[in-house]
Design a protein around this motif. Sequence first.
Motif, mmCIF file in Angstrom:
data_model
loop_
_atom_site.group_PDB
_atom_site.id
_atom_site.type_symbol
_atom_site.label_atom_id
_atom_site.label_comp_id
_atom_site.label_asym_id
_atom_site.label_seq_id
_atom_site.Cartn_x
_atom_site.Cartn_y
_atom_site.Cartn_z
ATOM 1 N N UNK A 7 0.859 -1.182 0.000
ATOM 2 C CA UNK A 7 0.000 0.000 0.000
ATOM 3 C C UNK A 7 0.898 1.236 0.000
ATOM 4 N N UNK A 8 1.067 1.825 -1.170
ATOM 5 C CA UNK A 8 1.874 3.033 -1.308
ATOM 6 C C UNK A 8 1.021 4.285 -1.145
ATOM 7 N N UNK A 9 -0.289 4.159 -1.390
ATOM 8 C CA UNK A 9 -1.202 5.301 -1.367
ATOM 9 C C UNK A 9 -2.191 5.180 -0.219
ATOM 10 N N UNK A 13 -3.191 12.485 -4.103
ATOM 11 C CA UNK A 13 -2.451 13.455 -4.929
ATOM 12 C C UNK A 13 -0.941 13.385 -4.758
ATOM 13 N N UNK A 14 -0.416 12.272 -4.271
ATOM 14 C CA UNK A 14 1.028 12.095 -4.134
ATOM 15 C C UNK A 14 1.499 11.090 -5.176
ATOM 16 N N UNK A 15 2.218 11.516 -6.200
ATOM 17 C CA UNK A 15 2.777 10.532 -7.135
ATOM 18 C C UNK A 15 3.810 9.666 -6.414
ATOM 19 N N UNK A 57 5.195 5.033 -12.183
ATOM 20 C CA UNK A 57 4.684 6.145 -11.383
ATOM 21 C C UNK A 57 3.193 5.915 -11.228
ATOM 22 N N UNK A 58 2.738 5.948 -9.981
ATOM 23 C CA UNK A 58 1.306 5.757 -9.729
ATOM 24 C C UNK A 58 0.758 6.984 -9.020
ATOM 25 N N UNK A 83 13.992 1.057 -2.886
ATOM 26 C CA UNK A 83 12.792 1.577 -2.261
ATOM 27 C C UNK A 83 12.010 2.477 -3.211
ATOM 28 N N UNK A 84 10.738 2.631 -2.936
ATOM 29 C CA UNK A 84 9.908 3.570 -3.686
ATOM 30 C C UNK A 84 10.155 4.984 -3.168
ATOM 31 N N UNK A 85 9.724 5.968 -3.936
ATOM 32 C CA UNK A 85 9.839 7.370 -3.543
ATOM 33 C C UNK A 85 8.482 8.028 -3.700
ATOM 34 N N UNK A 86 8.048 8.730 -2.676
ATOM 35 C CA UNK A 86 6.805 9.500 -2.752
ATOM 36 C C UNK A 86 7.158 10.949 -3.046
ATOM 37 N N UNK A 87 6.536 11.508 -4.062
ATOM 38 C CA UNK A 87 6.764 12.903 -4.407
ATOM 39 C C UNK A 87 5.752 13.764 -3.666
ATOM 40 N N UNK A 88 6.081 15.007 -3.463
ATOM 41 C CA UNK A 88 5.159 15.885 -2.739
ATOM 42 C C UNK A 88 3.959 16.211 -3.612
ATOM 43 N N UNK A 89 2.835 16.399 -2.959
ATOM 44 C CA UNK A 89 1.629 16.778 -3.696
ATOM 45 C C UNK A 89 1.591 18.295 -3.801
#
Length: 167
Positions: free
Chosen positions: A86-88, A113-115, A107-108, A127-133
């Motif tokens: 669960x990334x989102x 609203x966080x890519x 990219x999901x 690891x995955x990276x969460x970008x800022x919304x």
Amino acid sequence: WAVRCLPNGDIVSGDSTGQLMIWDANNYSLVQSIQAHKADILDLVVSANGQMIITGGADQRTAAYRLYNLQKGGKAQRWAQTMHRRFHEHDVRAMASFDSKDISVIVSGGLDTRPVVIPLRELHTQYHRSLSNLPQRPQISSSPQSRLMLAWWDREISVWYLSRPRS
């Protein structure tokens, strides 16, 4: 809800029951069906080499499936789940992949609203990276005639009245 073609022509689909289905391109028959999610599969992507499928769903999960040979040297192959996370915080609504010799990522995006950037080739080693919304509208507005200033972020709105300076 989602349909893609593998490089060999086979068709991959995800539906509202959470089923991931692989269809033979030659006779359009169902080759394999996997209960991939507990709710709708909203989008899916396939790797450039056709060996991996990634699904995203309304159950907030992102799942990866890899194609395995059942016998050495044989043609019999099956898809098997290799990862789910669960990334989102909400539905995974859209996914896109980029696969080149230098970089291989997915990219999901969803309602949060966080890519999220997920390594494709190095799925289990990086690891995955969460970008800022980033907001789509300015966070501060003003009305000089009324001497009001308005700021908002997330679920909070602040309104300030700017008094005139005293002489």
